[in-house]
Design an enzyme around this catalytic site. Structure first.
Site, PDB file in Angstrom:
ATOM      1  N   SER A 144       0.866  -1.193   0.000  1.00 13.14           N
ATOM      2  CA  SER A 144       0.000   0.000   0.000  1.00 13.14           C
ATOM      3  C   SER A 144       0.892   1.229   0.000  1.00 13.14           C
ATOM      4  O   SER A 144       2.010   1.199   0.544  1.00 13.14           O
ATOM      5  CB  SER A 144      -0.860   0.021   1.264  1.00 13.14           C
ATOM      6  OG  SER A 144      -1.446   1.298   1.450  1.00 13.14           O
ATOM      7  N   TYR A 157      -1.792  -0.955  10.660  1.00 11.72           N
ATOM      8  CA  TYR A 157      -2.026  -1.357   9.257  1.00 11.72           C
ATOM      9  C   TYR A 157      -0.864  -0.910   8.373  1.00 11.72           C
ATOM     10  O   TYR A 157      -0.298  -1.694   7.613  1.00 11.72           O
ATOM     11  CB  TYR A 157      -3.342  -0.760   8.751  1.00 11.72           C
ATOM     12  CG  TYR A 157      -3.576  -1.002   7.274  1.00 11.72           C
ATOM     13  CD1 TYR A 157      -3.915  -2.274   6.809  1.00 11.72           C
ATOM     14  CD2 TYR A 157      -3.430   0.029   6.343  1.00 11.72           C
ATOM     15  CE1 TYR A 157      -4.113  -2.509   5.454  1.00 11.72           C
ATOM     16  CE2 TYR A 157      -3.626  -0.200   4.981  1.00 11.72           C
ATOM     17  CZ  TYR A 157      -3.970  -1.468   4.546  1.00 11.72           C
ATOM     18  OH  TYR A 157      -4.154  -1.706   3.196  1.00 11.72           O
TER      19      TYR A 157
END
Ligand code: NDP
Length: 249
Positions: A144, A157
């Site tokens: 990401s 995360y």
């Protein structure tokens, strides 16, 4: 768009929805046999049927990336033979302030996003190395853009994604010389179910507002990138790709 992936055999984790489902579709439409791996068997069966109806080949394999994958690997080998393209896409995002100490969520993210990725990679290492020695082999990790960012509530995360990005660079140093191309794809905001499992209304509202402000990518946009990178000549490795919505800064 489709690519030339005839004679390739792929495994896509997290293929039950979102980005993983679209990656699987592109790979299948490009001629690859595709094993669809996630926990929700009904979703996988539905996708496998869709691919078959289009003339492609797909196999639904219900499995948890955090668990024992022996049976899943055997099922895939029996149906399709050796795997030469693995997409580590399965992931969870459970955002909350770190100060709340939600170690249940921390463990789920670390276990799925990082340890699950390692578990799947290990399960197919022999396949990839053999395929790399004889032809083309791909390991694609979906990280990401968050791997490079810091913002509240997403600390654990983004830490798992930073770990995936760093691990991908290191895996590349081991796999590359063996003929296994390692590609790290780092999406920005993508429309999917990823945020649906969060239990903090403030964080939900913030994500919804962000999506209003920044029209997200479609999961198919990431599928297209994966089809592209895995269909290059085998000496070409687009090793790290940040894919953002045009208006995301
Ligand atoms: P989704 O929630 O739609 O997809 C996540 C997939 O992972 C689901 O299909 C889910 O299926 C699967 N999964 C979750 N846990 C497990 C597990 N333990 N074992 C096997 N499969 C599992 O979200 P996205 O498509 O957006 O996410 C895909 C990847 O893209 C993730 O790694 C995410 O971090 C990354 N990403 C997403 C972005 C976005 O904005 N959406 C941005 C950047 C990266 P099931 O529940 O059936 O197991």
């Amino acid at each position: 768009m489709t690519y030339d992936l005839n004679n390739r055999t792929a495994v896509v984790t997290g293929a039950a929805s979102g980005i993983g489902a679209e990656i699987a579709l592109v790979l299948a439409r490009s001629g690859a046999k595709v094993a669809l791996l996630a926990r929700r068997a009904d979703r996988l069966t539905e996708l496998a049927e869709k691919i078959a109806a289009e003339g492609g080949q797909a196999l639904a394999v219900a499995a948890d990336v955090t668990g024992d994958l022996t049976e899943a690997v055997e099922t895939i080998h029996t149906a399709f033979g050796r795997v030469d393209l693995v997409v580590n896409n399965a992931g969870v995002m459970l955002a909350n302030p770190i100060t709340e100490g939600r170690d249940d969520e921390w463990h789920r993210m670390i276990d799925t996003n990082l340890k699950g990725l390692l578990n799947v990679t290990r399960a197919f290492t022999k396949d990839l190395v053999e395929a790399g020695a004889e032809g083309t082999a791909d390991l694609v990790n979906i990280s990401s853009v968050g791997a490079h960012l810091a913002f509240p509530n997403y600390g654990v995360y983004t830490a798992t994604k930073a770990a995936v990005t760093h691990l991908s660079a290191n895996l590349r140093t081991e796999f590359g010389p063996l003929g296994v191309r390692v590609t790290n794809v780092e999406p920005g905001l993508v429309s999917s179910e990823l945020g649906d499992h969060m239990d903090n209304p403030d964080v939900d509202a913030h994500l919804a507002a962000w999506r209003e402000q920044v029209p997200p990518l479609n999961p198919a946009d990431i599928g297209d990138v994966v089809g592209f990178v895995t269909s290059r000549s085998k000496q070409v490795n687009l090793r790290q790709i940040v894919v953002l919505p045009t208006v995301q800064v």
